[in-house]
Structure formats: C-alpha cells, structure tokens
Design a protein around this motif. Structure first.
Motif, short mmCIF file in Angstrom:
data_model
loop_
_atom_site.label_atom_id
_atom_site.label_comp_id
_atom_site.label_asym_id
_atom_site.label_seq_id
_atom_site.Cartn_x
_atom_site.Cartn_y
_atom_site.Cartn_z
N ALA A 17 1.05 -5.60 1.84
CA ALA A 17 -0.20 -5.12 2.44
C ALA A 17 -0.02 -4.83 3.93
N GLY A 20 1.94 -1.67 4.21
CA GLY A 20 1.06 -0.57 3.82
C GLY A 20 0.03 -0.25 4.88
N TYR A 24 -0.33 3.27 6.66
CA TYR A 24 -1.60 4.01 6.68
C TYR A 24 -1.97 4.43 8.10
N ASN A 86 5.84 6.42 -4.19
CA ASN A 86 4.70 6.77 -3.34
C ASN A 86 4.09 8.10 -3.74
N GLY A 89 1.94 7.40 -6.65
CA GLY A 89 0.68 6.83 -6.19
C GLY A 89 -0.27 7.90 -5.67
N GLN A 93 -4.11 9.02 -7.06
CA GLN A 93 -5.32 9.24 -6.25
C GLN A 93 -5.90 10.63 -6.50
N MET A 121 -7.40 4.87 -4.61
CA MET A 121 -6.55 4.09 -3.72
C MET A 121 -6.21 2.73 -4.32
N THR A 125 -2.45 1.80 -5.17
CA THR A 125 -1.83 0.66 -4.50
C THR A 125 -1.23 -0.29 -5.52
N ARG A 128 1.92 1.36 -6.67
CA ARG A 128 2.96 1.29 -5.63
C ARG A 128 3.55 -0.11 -5.52
N PHE A 129 2.71 -1.14 -5.59
CA PHE A 129 3.22 -2.51 -5.52
C PHE A 129 4.14 -2.79 -6.70
#
Length: 146
Positions: A17, A20, A24, A86, A89, A93, A121, A125, A128-129
């Motif tokens: 996080a 990330g 961001y 990514n 991901g 979205q 998102m 996420t 992605r994790f």
C-alpha cells in the motif's frame, strides 16, 4: 512460496500500500504537470505518467516490501512482469467503467467515478497485489529476510 503468518501478510499489505501510494502520487503529479506546463496531450501524458507510476511502485516493492526475496528472474524481466500485472489492473479498471457506463447505462459523472475509481480501483488493486506477490516477487526468501 511458503505460507505467510497473519503478521507477515499484514506487513506485506502495508508495504504494498505504501509503494502504491507513492506510485499514485508520482502518476498523478506527473500527469497534471505534463497536461499543464508540460504541454502534452492527454494520452501521451497518461502513458508517461503510468510508466513513471509503475516504476515507482516496482522500486518501492523491490527495495521495500519484497526486499528479502531473491529474484527468481533478472530485474529487467521482473520489471516486465510487474508492468504486465499493472496493465492488467488498468484494464480491470477500464472494464468496470465500460460495463457500468455502456452496458448498464449508468452514465453520470458520479457513476463513472464509483465504477472506475471506486469499484474498478479496488478490484485492480486486489489483482495487482495478488499478481505482484505470485508472479513478480515469487523468489525465495533470504535468510533473515521476508
């Protein structure tokens, strides 16, 4: 990969996080600058800011969250897999936004924000994790490391 303790998993989620969040911030800051003073169009600006955000996230995870793991592949290949995760991901979205807007007919600005930046998102996420820990940093843990 060995099973993680709840404490180990929570520190992994926190590290992910933080990386990330930094990514961001880099993505958003660069996008705003490129669209404004940088003079770029929206697609070029977003492509460059997305690449920068991916790089910041990769470095944060490689040097922070997963620093205790010996890479299973070379760093360049590892970055390529990270980038692909990514992109997947980002497609999640976009898919959420597209289904909500064009299939379900929820076409207000608020609905777009909820579907793209909210639901999309969250799902992206999670993807992605999962992809980062399974495909990118799947190397073995070093002695004394994560």
């Amino acid at each position: 990969m060995r099973a993680r303790s709840p404490r180990g998993l929570s520190s992994e989620v926190l590290g992910f996080a933080l990386a990330g969040g930094a990514a961001y911030a880099a993505d958003l800051g660069l996008f705003v600058w490129l669209r404004g003073p940088g003079g770029f169009g929206p697609i070029g600006a977003k492509a460059l800011s997305f690449l920068a955000g991916c790089t910041v996230a990769y470095l944060g995870n490689a040097l922070g969250t997963y620093r205790g793991r010996t890479p299973a592949v070379g760093r360049a290949r590892q970055y390529g897999v990270f980038f692909a995760v990514n992109v997947a991901g980002a497609l999640v979205q976009l898919g959420c936004l597209g289904v909500s807007h064009y299939v379900l007919g929820l076409a207000s600005a608020r609905a777009d924000v909820v579907s793209g930046a909210g639901i999309g998102m969250a799902l992206a996420t999670a993807l992605r994790f999962w992809g980062t820990r399974i495909f990118v940093f799947r190397g073995t843990a070093r002695a004394g490391g994560g």
